[in-house]
Design a protein around this motif. Structure first.
Motif, PDB file in Angstrom:
ATOM      1  N   ILE A 178     101.062  55.790  25.765  1.00 33.50           N
ATOM      2  CA  ILE A 178     102.098  56.744  26.159  1.00 33.50           C
ATOM      3  C   ILE A 178     102.567  57.592  24.980  1.00 33.50           C
ATOM      4  CG2 ILE A 178     104.071  55.180  25.833  1.00 33.50           C
ATOM      5  CD1 ILE A 178     105.271  56.403  28.386  1.00 33.50           C
ATOM      6  N   LEU A 179     102.569  57.001  23.762  1.00 36.36           N
ATOM      7  CA  LEU A 179     102.953  57.780  22.578  1.00 36.36           C
ATOM      8  C   LEU A 179     101.931  58.875  22.306  1.00 36.36           C
ATOM      9  CD1 LEU A 179     104.224  54.961  20.148  1.00 36.36           C
ATOM     10  CD2 LEU A 179     105.600  56.738  21.244  1.00 36.36           C
ATOM     11  N   LYS A 180     100.648  58.539  22.484  1.00 37.96           N
ATOM     12  CA  LYS A 180      99.590  59.547  22.277  1.00 37.96           C
ATOM     13  C   LYS A 180      99.697  60.642  23.329  1.00 37.96           C
ATOM     14  CE  LYS A 180      94.611  59.910  21.478  1.00 37.96           C
ATOM     15  NZ  LYS A 180      94.464  61.140  22.269  1.00 37.96           N
ATOM     16  N   GLU A 181      99.956  60.242  24.583  1.00 35.13           N
ATOM     17  CA  GLU A 181     100.083  61.228  25.657  1.00 35.13           C
ATOM     18  C   GLU A 181     101.298  62.129  25.437  1.00 35.13           C
ATOM     19  OE1 GLU A 181     100.145  58.960  29.228  1.00 35.13           O
ATOM     20  OE2 GLU A 181      97.967  58.578  29.228  1.00 35.13           O
ATOM     21  N   LEU A 182     102.423  61.533  25.008  1.00 41.01           N
ATOM     22  CA  LEU A 182     103.623  62.323  24.739  1.00 41.01           C
ATOM     23  C   LEU A 182     103.366  63.321  23.613  1.00 41.01           C
ATOM     24  CD1 LEU A 182     106.649  62.942  25.102  1.00 41.01           C
ATOM     25  CD2 LEU A 182     107.148  61.048  23.517  1.00 41.01           C
ATOM     26  N   SER A 183     102.651  62.884  22.598  1.00 39.43           N
ATOM     27  CA  SER A 183     102.350  63.765  21.470  1.00 39.43           C
ATOM     28  C   SER A 183     101.540  64.981  21.905  1.00 39.43           C
ATOM     29  CB  SER A 183     101.584  62.988  20.392  1.00 39.43           C
ATOM     30  OG  SER A 183     101.232  63.828  19.320  1.00 39.43           O
ATOM     31  N   ASP A 184     100.696  64.811  22.928  1.00 38.64           N
ATOM     32  CA  ASP A 184      99.826  65.904  23.386  1.00 38.64           C
ATOM     33  C   ASP A 184     100.415  66.679  24.561  1.00 38.64           C
ATOM     34  OD1 ASP A 184      97.960  65.197  21.466  1.00 38.64           O
ATOM     35  OD2 ASP A 184      96.954  63.768  22.796  1.00 38.64           O
ATOM     36  N   ASP A 185     101.594  66.252  25.038  1.00 40.53           N
ATOM     37  CA  ASP A 185     102.191  66.861  26.238  1.00 40.53           C
ATOM     38  C   ASP A 185     102.956  68.139  25.874  1.00 40.53           C
ATOM     39  OD1 ASP A 185     103.390  67.518  28.600  1.00 40.53           O
ATOM     40  OD2 ASP A 185     104.377  65.586  28.911  1.00 40.53           O
ATOM     41  N   THR A 186     102.331  69.289  26.094  1.00 41.02           N
ATOM     42  CA  THR A 186     102.954  70.566  25.709  1.00 41.02           C
ATOM     43  C   THR A 186     104.114  70.950  26.624  1.00 41.02           C
ATOM     44  OG1 THR A 186     101.289  71.743  27.019  1.00 41.02           O
ATOM     45  CG2 THR A 186     100.849  71.459  24.645  1.00 41.02           C
ATOM     46  N   SER A 187     104.291  70.248  27.755  1.00 37.60           N
ATOM     47  CA  SER A 187     105.418  70.555  28.633  1.00 37.60           C
ATOM     48  C   SER A 187     106.748  70.045  28.048  1.00 37.60           C
ATOM     49  CB  SER A 187     105.196  69.936  30.020  1.00 37.60           C
ATOM     50  OG  SER A 187     105.233  68.510  29.953  1.00 37.60           O
ATOM     51  N   VAL A 188     106.648  69.172  27.067  1.00 38.89           N
ATOM     52  CA  VAL A 188     107.841  68.661  26.368  1.00 38.89           C
ATOM     53  C   VAL A 188     108.002  69.435  25.066  1.00 38.89           C
ATOM     54  CG1 VAL A 188     108.942  66.645  25.325  1.00 38.89           C
ATOM     55  CG2 VAL A 188     107.492  66.361  27.346  1.00 38.89           C
ATOM     56  N   ALA A 189     109.202  69.958  24.855  1.00 37.79           N
ATOM     57  CA  ALA A 189     109.462  70.700  23.616  1.00 37.79           C
ATOM     58  C   ALA A 189     109.258  69.791  22.411  1.00 37.79           C
ATOM     59  CB  ALA A 189     110.888  71.255  23.619  1.00 37.79           C
ATOM     60  N   LYS A 190     108.587  70.337  21.398  1.00 34.62           N
ATOM     61  CA  LYS A 190     108.315  69.516  20.217  1.00 34.62           C
ATOM     62  C   LYS A 190     109.610  69.262  19.444  1.00 34.62           C
ATOM     63  CE  LYS A 190     104.444  70.003  18.081  1.00 34.62           C
ATOM     64  NZ  LYS A 190     103.340  70.491  17.229  1.00 34.62           N
TER      65      LYS A 190
END
Length: 656
Positions: A463-475
């Motif tokens: 999930i951490l890897k997916e969150l890192s790659d999720d562009t829908s979430v503001a960095k």
């Protein structure tokens, strides 16, 4: 390691440095020891001078210095070096893994030494300045002493490295002066040398009432109060340099005590006012008196400086061992080991001035002096016995060591307890207050750790890897750094995962976990890197000695630079506009502050500890400041730390 090898080499410079650093307290004791033996304290009648009292007093001094200082500290305790370092917390770090209860004598000893730091400057400086009463019998010295003490504490913030270089030659002059003055006066009564026979010590104690004998023992103990400094400053001077310099120092001390004894024997059958006729100044030729007082004052200031510096080092070690609230520590010069703790400096200053105002005269301060340091020595005895056991010394030798020194120091403690009402209560009260602070901070940390929940970090890799790659979430940040207390790479606090995934989803290119492990060695500087998820989740474990400044911001950046150079990690910004220009991504530290929400299921004792801890937290440094983080790159998040077992909650809906 080379530094410590150099320190342990015997050199003329090393011996001179030892004279200037570690003998201030024990070296200024001739200013007041015989005064105390004859009797000048409050509620103590001045004793009639007799051969039994004088020779017995010198004999007790000689054998106390021999057994307590030479044998226990110089020969035995100096062997307990922690990578070249000494002191009660260094000793504790050597043996703490052998028994958890050793934290008790370590904390008690540390507090007793700090309490000693409040009484030593006033008594030594007052004793020296009171020498002026030989010229001006009506002189009030309190203001002079306060001015000197205030000035001494004021200059601490600027560092003392330049002044410190002159300490060695000045103390060499001081000890040489004491030795020569002693020899001159011994010439009038050379038979005083027979006082070195232990018979006279035993005879004095057995021929006196038990009350008087204990009072005399309490006075004699003042001759060895600086013995702890020999061990505490092991790292600054080296074992061989201390041992050689102690031979010179002890010789000069004994000669001076014998010279004072020779002078006192001229007044057999009389009562002499020691406040007006201090034997230390009385053995000086009249023409030399003003020079002697000046040198004595400088020596007293050097003794005070040594205690102040020792207190700073003690607190810095306590902070890193989680035995004291996080306080600001400055490094005013490049000199190794020199530091300045503002809060402790001004607390000591206030305490020292308070002592001068409360007791007024050195003779009254003698009643407050010695009790706390006796306790510190007893605690050192316990810790040294555990060190000897660790070194596989035969049990019968360890038991003999314990029996002899618990008997000696227990007897001195009894002698000092006689002075409790007339002044000993002061340092004991200070020591108890300091113990309350140290113990509450230590226990509160254990209580908090008991309720921190650790989880398997491997369960969250995906999930951490997916969150890192999720562009829908503001960095949130390119490089996101968390400080973790998890000792194992496989674990992480649940609160960190809660912060990343739920508090506010925090997308980052790389998640860094930083752990600091305080090592038992003093100057260890090592780190390990574990790539939990390559270029996504990285853990860095810093292994820092208990005397190393924890500047995590600088250390972390240094490690990252090395990883980048080796091509092990890429920290280039992922933003297209910045990436094509090879711009490094931004860093942000997140510090999680665990807030105590409930304490209903704590015991009364634990509630009291946590209440004290809560007050101490208000005046201590925050985690981010303590670790030296750049505050412009730090986010502090508060999460609840529920100090109770979760109880099932029942509630019923009353409408449909």
């Amino acid at each position: 390691m080379g530094h410590h090898k150099d320190l342990n080499r015997l050199t003329a410079a090393g011996v001179l440095i030892s004279l200037g650093i570690i003998y201030g307290d024990i070296g200024t004791s001739p200013l007041y020891v015989f005064k105390a033996i004859i009797g000048t304290g409050p509620g103590i009648e001045t004793r009639t001078i007799s051969e039994t009292l004088v020779l017995g007093g010198v004999s007790l001094i000689f054998w106390t210095l021999t057994f307590q200082t030479t044998l226990k500290y110089v020969i035995i305790t100096l062997r307990a070096d922690n990578k070249g370092e000494g002191g009660i917390f260094s000793l504790f770090s050597l043996v703490r893994r052998r028994a958890k209860w050793l934290i008790v004598p370590a904390v008690i000893g540390g507090c007793a030494l700090l309490a000693d730091g409040i009484i030593t400057p006033p008594i030594t400086i007052s004793s020296a300045i009171e020498g002026l009463k030989s010229y001006y019998p009506e002189l009030h010295t309190v203001r002079i002493v306060i001015i000197i003490i205030a000035a001494l504490f004021f200059i601490q913030q600027f560092g003392t490295s330049l002044v410190g270089k002159a300490f060695g030659p000045i103390m060499f002059l001081w000890f040489g002066m004491m030795g020569v003055l002693g020899i001159i006066n011994i010439a009038d009564a050379p038979y005083v040398f027979k006082a070195l026979n232990p018979y006279y010590a035993v005879h004095l104690l057995t021929s006196s009432s038990s009350h008087v004998a204990f009072i005399i023992l309490g006075a004699v103990f003042l001759c060895t109060t600086g013995a702890e400094a020999l061990y505490s400053d092991l790292g600054h001077c080296g074992r061989d340099n201390i041992r050689v310099s102690w031979g010179f120092v002890k010789t000069c001390l004994i000669l001076n005590y014998l010279g004072q004894a020779a002078w006192l024997l001229k007044f057999q059958g009389q009562r002499v006012d020691m406040n007006l006729h201090n034997p230390f100044f009385a053995i000086m030729p009249t023409w030399f008196l003003i020079y002697g007082i000046s040198i004595a004052t400088i020596a007293a200031i050097i003794a005070s400086q040594a205690l102040i510096s020792g207190s700073f080092t003690l607190i810095a070690e306590a902070v890193r061992l989680n035995l004291w609230p996080k306080v600001k520590i400055n490094y005013p010069s490049e000199q190794k080991g020199q530091l300045y703790v503002p809060s402790v400096n001004w607390l000591l200053c206030a305490g020292c001035i308070g002592v001068v105002l409360l007791f007024q005269e050195s003779s009254k301060m003698e009643a407050a002096y010695g009790l706390s340091i006796t306790i510190a020595m007893l605690m050192t005895t316990i810790l040294v016995s555990r060190f000897l056991k660790r070194k596989k010394v035969p049990s019968y030798i360890i038991n003999a060591f314990l029996v002899v020194y618990i008997l000696i120091e227990g007897t001195f403690l009894s002698g000092n307890m006689v002075k409790f009402v007339s002044g000993g209560w002061f340092t004991l009260s200070v020591g108890l207050l300091l113990f309350g602070v140290m113990w509450s901070w230590h226990v509160a940390r254990k209580i908090r750790n008991r309720y921190i929940k650790f989880i398997e970090i491997e369960d969250y890799f995906t999930i951490l890897k997916e969150l890192s790659d999720d562009t829908s979430v503001a960095k949130y940040a390119s490089q996101l750094v968390y400080l973790t207390s998890a000792n194992f790479n496989s674990e992480i606090e649940s609160k960190i995962i809660y912060s990343i995934l739920q508090k506010q989803p925090k997308r980052a290119d790389i998640y860094w976990l930083v752990h600091v492990d305080v090592m038992d060695e003093p100057y260890t500087r090592e780190y390990e890197v574990d790539f939990l998820v390559p270029n996504k989740v990285i853990r860095i474990d810093f292994k820092l000695g208990f005397r190393v400044e924890q500047q995590i911001n600088q250390l972390f950046r240094k490690v990252v630079e090395e990883l980048v150079k080796k091509g092990e990690v890429d920290i280039t910004s992922k933003y297209e506009s910045l990436n094509k220009h090879k711009i490094v991504g931004d860093f942000r530290f997140v510090v999680i502050e665990k807030v105590i929400s409930r304490s209903g299921f704590l015991s009364f004792y634990e509630k009291v500890v946590m209440a004290i801890y809560g007050q101490l937290r208000k005046i201590s440094l925050s985690e981010e400041r303590n670790f030296g983080l750049d505050l412009s790159f730090v986010t502090v998040e508060k999460v609840p730390l529920v100090l109770s077992d979760q109880q099932p909650v029942e509630i019923h809906r009353v409408n449909n």
